[in-house]
Design a protein around this motif. Structure first.
Motif, PDB file in Angstrom:
ATOM      1  N   VAL A  45       0.927  -1.138   0.034  1.00  0.00           N
ATOM      2  CA  VAL A  45       0.050   0.051   0.127  1.00  0.00           C
ATOM      3  C   VAL A  45       0.889   1.236   0.091  1.00  0.00           C
ATOM      4  O   VAL A  45       0.527   2.122  -0.891  1.00  0.00           O
ATOM      5  N   VAL A  46       1.874   1.371   0.847  1.00  0.00           N
ATOM      6  CA  VAL A  46       2.857   2.589   1.038  1.00  0.00           C
ATOM      7  C   VAL A  46       3.561   2.479  -0.266  1.00  0.00           C
ATOM      8  O   VAL A  46       3.609   3.546  -0.813  1.00  0.00           O
ATOM      9  N   LEU A  47       3.920   1.484  -1.022  1.00  0.00           N
ATOM     10  CA  LEU A  47       4.855   1.550  -2.101  1.00  0.00           C
ATOM     11  C   LEU A  47       3.919   2.201  -3.270  1.00  0.00           C
ATOM     12  O   LEU A  47       4.325   2.867  -4.117  1.00  0.00           O
ATOM     13  N   GLY A  48       2.537   1.711  -3.438  1.00  0.00           N
ATOM     14  CA  GLY A  48       1.560   1.980  -4.401  1.00  0.00           C
ATOM     15  C   GLY A  48       1.228   3.517  -4.350  1.00  0.00           C
ATOM     16  O   GLY A  48       1.144   4.086  -5.276  1.00  0.00           O
ATOM     17  N   ILE A  49       1.045   4.037  -3.130  1.00  0.00           N
ATOM     18  CA  ILE A  49       0.794   5.461  -2.993  1.00  0.00           C
ATOM     19  C   ILE A  49       1.989   6.299  -3.257  1.00  0.00           C
ATOM     20  O   ILE A  49       1.840   7.232  -3.813  1.00  0.00           O
ATOM     21  N   LEU A  50       3.399   6.002  -2.952  1.00  0.00           N
ATOM     22  CA  LEU A  50       4.364   6.597  -3.206  1.00  0.00           C
ATOM     23  C   LEU A  50       4.657   6.663  -4.766  1.00  0.00           C
ATOM     24  O   LEU A  50       4.941   7.601  -5.208  1.00  0.00           O
ATOM     25  N   VAL A  51       4.438   5.572  -5.611  1.00  0.00           N
ATOM     26  CA  VAL A  51       4.828   5.393  -6.793  1.00  0.00           C
ATOM     27  C   VAL A  51       3.572   6.255  -7.527  1.00  0.00           C
ATOM     28  O   VAL A  51       3.964   7.146  -8.439  1.00  0.00           O
ATOM     29  N   ALA A  52       2.415   6.148  -7.001  1.00  0.00           N
ATOM     30  CA  ALA A  52       1.384   7.024  -7.843  1.00  0.00           C
ATOM     31  C   ALA A  52       1.663   8.559  -7.417  1.00  0.00           C
ATOM     32  O   ALA A  52       1.277   9.399  -8.612  1.00  0.00           O
ATOM     33  N   ALA A  53       2.164   8.745  -6.256  1.00  0.00           N
ATOM     34  CA  ALA A  53       2.418  10.366  -5.920  1.00  0.00           C
ATOM     35  C   ALA A  53       3.406  10.807  -6.888  1.00  0.00           C
ATOM     36  O   ALA A  53       3.459  11.968  -7.323  1.00  0.00           O
ATOM     37  N   SER A 112       1.991  15.999   0.955  1.00  0.00           N
ATOM     38  CA  SER A 112       2.042  15.351   2.178  1.00  0.00           C
ATOM     39  C   SER A 112       3.229  14.438   2.432  1.00  0.00           C
ATOM     40  O   SER A 112       3.986  14.596   3.642  1.00  0.00           O
ATOM     41  N   ILE A 113       3.603  13.648   1.420  1.00  0.00           N
ATOM     42  CA  ILE A 113       4.675  12.869   1.700  1.00  0.00           C
ATOM     43  C   ILE A 113       5.975  13.548   1.649  1.00  0.00           C
ATOM     44  O   ILE A 113       6.791  13.169   2.455  1.00  0.00           O
ATOM     45  N   LEU A 114       6.111  14.614   0.608  1.00  0.00           N
ATOM     46  CA  LEU A 114       7.237  15.307   0.707  1.00  0.00           C
ATOM     47  C   LEU A 114       7.481  15.967   2.014  1.00  0.00           C
ATOM     48  O   LEU A 114       8.628  15.832   2.737  1.00  0.00           O
ATOM     49  N   VAL A 115       6.397  16.863   2.585  1.00  0.00           N
ATOM     50  CA  VAL A 115       6.707  17.539   3.888  1.00  0.00           C
ATOM     51  C   VAL A 115       6.971  16.448   5.126  1.00  0.00           C
ATOM     52  O   VAL A 115       7.641  16.556   5.875  1.00  0.00           O
ATOM     53  N   GLY A 116       6.164  15.210   5.059  1.00  0.00           N
ATOM     54  CA  GLY A 116       6.370  14.181   5.963  1.00  0.00           C
ATOM     55  C   GLY A 116       7.874  13.586   6.076  1.00  0.00           C
ATOM     56  O   GLY A 116       8.630  13.467   7.029  1.00  0.00           O
ATOM     57  N   PHE A 117       8.395  13.388   4.983  1.00  0.00           N
ATOM     58  CA  PHE A 117       9.767  12.688   4.805  1.00  0.00           C
ATOM     59  C   PHE A 117      10.832  13.866   5.343  1.00  0.00           C
ATOM     60  O   PHE A 117      11.787  13.564   6.068  1.00  0.00           O
ATOM     61  N   ALA A 118      10.560  15.200   4.591  1.00  0.00           N
ATOM     62  CA  ALA A 118      11.647  16.280   4.977  1.00  0.00           C
ATOM     63  C   ALA A 118      11.536  16.576   6.369  1.00  0.00           C
ATOM     64  O   ALA A 118      12.711  16.778   7.255  1.00  0.00           O
ATOM     65  N   ALA A 119      10.308  16.590   7.058  1.00  0.00           N
ATOM     66  CA  ALA A 119      10.136  17.013   8.577  1.00  0.00           C
ATOM     67  C   ALA A 119      10.697  15.847   9.436  1.00  0.00           C
ATOM     68  O   ALA A 119      11.268  15.887  10.407  1.00  0.00           O
ATOM     69  N   ALA A 251       4.179  12.604  11.190  1.00  0.00           N
ATOM     70  CA  ALA A 251       4.366  13.631  10.448  1.00  0.00           C
ATOM     71  C   ALA A 251       3.430  14.172   9.693  1.00  0.00           C
ATOM     72  O   ALA A 251       2.855  15.343   9.273  1.00  0.00           O
ATOM     73  N   ILE A 252       2.846  13.033   8.646  1.00  0.00           N
ATOM     74  CA  ILE A 252       1.857  13.346   7.671  1.00  0.00           C
ATOM     75  C   ILE A 252       0.577  13.665   8.284  1.00  0.00           C
ATOM     76  O   ILE A 252      -0.272  14.611   7.747  1.00  0.00           O
ATOM     77  N   ILE A 253       0.281  13.058   9.375  1.00  0.00           N
ATOM     78  CA  ILE A 253      -1.034  13.292   9.937  1.00  0.00           C
ATOM     79  C   ILE A 253      -0.919  14.780  10.684  1.00  0.00           C
ATOM     80  O   ILE A 253      -2.108  15.498  10.611  1.00  0.00           O
ATOM     81  N   LEU A 254       0.250  15.124  11.186  1.00  0.00           N
ATOM     82  CA  LEU A 254       0.118  16.621  11.714  1.00  0.00           C
ATOM     83  C   LEU A 254       0.439  17.657  10.654  1.00  0.00           C
ATOM     84  O   LEU A 254      -0.370  18.412  10.902  1.00  0.00           O
ATOM     85  N   GLU A 255       0.913  17.113   9.321  1.00  0.00           N
ATOM     86  CA  GLU A 255       0.947  18.063   8.390  1.00  0.00           C
ATOM     87  C   GLU A 255      -0.658  18.436   7.842  1.00  0.00           C
ATOM     88  O   GLU A 255      -0.948  19.545   7.720  1.00  0.00           O
ATOM     89  N   SER A 256      -1.393  17.126   7.935  1.00  0.00           N
ATOM     90  CA  SER A 256      -2.854  17.157   7.470  1.00  0.00           C
ATOM     91  C   SER A 256      -3.773  18.047   8.356  1.00  0.00           C
ATOM     92  O   SER A 256      -4.538  18.629   7.997  1.00  0.00           O
ATOM     93  N   THR A 257      -3.312  17.892   9.596  1.00  0.00           N
ATOM     94  CA  THR A 257      -3.896  18.728  10.614  1.00  0.00           C
ATOM     95  C   THR A 257      -3.783  20.038  10.678  1.00  0.00           C
ATOM     96  O   THR A 257      -4.782  20.981  10.772  1.00  0.00           O
TER      97      THR A 257
END
Length: 322
Positions: A45-53, A112-119, A251-257
């Motif tokens: 699931v994570v790999l699919g979302i990453l590739v799609a993004a 969201s993924i970019l901000v999460g990884f960078a944070a 981090a992804i949840i906090l960014e979305s919040t």
């Protein structure tokens, strides 16, 4: 009587060095991974979302953030149903502006993924550095860093992030708010999440600094920075990897919040949180799909990353293996 000389025994061939991939496939970590169907599914699931993004410009039917590609007549189109005015069909429907939700989710996931990884990277570097220094030096340096960490732990992470955003808006000119929003978001989330890295690395460093290999390095005159980076750091990275994996979901949840509250990324670069905030305005008017699909994407991403973090924690700690 003539005797023939003994036939020399051929020398054994030197062992063929194994590649990194072969060692990984034979490791206990990989076997633990493939024996857990939930972990394998979470990774897919994570790999699919990453590739799609990452492939959003190629996969997405439209660029939802380009006004020239939008048609207001396509607004509020239901999923998999033809629009009554244009006849266009969208897999996940459209929002009030006629944006294709499938395309918006792909592009929003990138933010969201970019901000999460960078944070997470920023928090890990800051926390690991302070934890190594506090554990190795000790004394007043250790006390100062840990007291700052204790003070920050008394405040929720979202309040720390909101405080940083408030200071940012008061210092930076309004014309630069949108351009610097993502950088400030990474800074705010990273500064609110470094404490757990520092405390974990400090405790591991305290246990490692008195071992024989560290004492031997000191005796032969190895600098303290080299001891920390070459000897101690590799031995404390196991818990850090677990914290980073779970911290990515947080981090992804906090960014979305923050984006849901309107203090995250600008509307011109919406993330999953911004899409959810836009959709909740129409939740009780019948346009349920506008908030449902971004919310499900965020839920699947955060849940899958959390499950991977739980598996990694058990796999790296033999005492927690079942």
């Amino acid at each position: 009587m003539r005797t023939d000389p003994p036939t020399p025994t051929p020398a054994a061939a030197p062992p063929v060095p194994r590649g990194a991939l072969a060692r990984l496939l034979d490791s206990d970590l990989f076997h633990s991974f493939i024996r857990s169907p939930i972990t394998v599914l979470s990774a897919l699931v994570v790999l699919g979302i990453l590739v799609a993004a990452l492939l959003a410009p190629v996969i997405a039917p439209q660029n939802p953030f380009d006004p020239a590609t939008l048609n207001l007549m396509d607004g509020f189109t239901r999923p998999m149903q033809a629009n009554e005015f244009t006849g266009n069909v969208y897999w996940l429907g459209t929002d009030a502006q006629g944006r294709d939700l499938f395309s918006a989710i792909l592009y929003g996931s990138r933010v969201s993924i970019l901000v999460g990884f960078a944070a997470v990277a920023f928090a890990a570097v800051l926390g690991i550095t302070l934890g190594l220094v506090a554990g190795y030096r000790g004394g007043w340096v250790d006390s100062l860093i840990m007291r700052v960490a204790d003070v920050q732990l008394s405040f929720p992470a979202i309040l720390v992030a909101l405080l940083i955003f408030g200071v940012f808006k008061g210092v930076v000119p309004p014309a630069l708010h949108d351009k610097a929003a993502i950088y400030v978001l990474v800074l705010a989330i990273g500064l609110s999440d470094w404490v757990q890295y520092a405390r974990t690395v400090r405790s591991s460093t305290l246990a490692e600094r008195n071992k024989e290999y560290v004492q031997a390095a000191r005796v032969i005159g190895v600098p303290a920075s080299a001891i920390l980076l070459r000897h101690i750091l590799p031995n404390v990275m196991g818990p850090v990897l677990v914290i980073a994996t779970i911290g990515l979901a947080l981090a992804i949840i906090l960014e979305s919040t923050l984006s849901f509250l309107g203090v995250g990324v600008p509307p011109t670069q919406p993330s999953l949180g911004t899409l959810i905030r836009v959709g909740q305005d129409y939740l009780f008017s019948g346009e349920w799909w506008i908030v449902l699909f971004p919310g499900l994407t965020l839920l699947l991403l955060a849940l899958s990353v959390n499950l991977l973090g739980d598996w990694l924690r058990d796999a790296l700690n033999p005492r927690l293996r079942r």
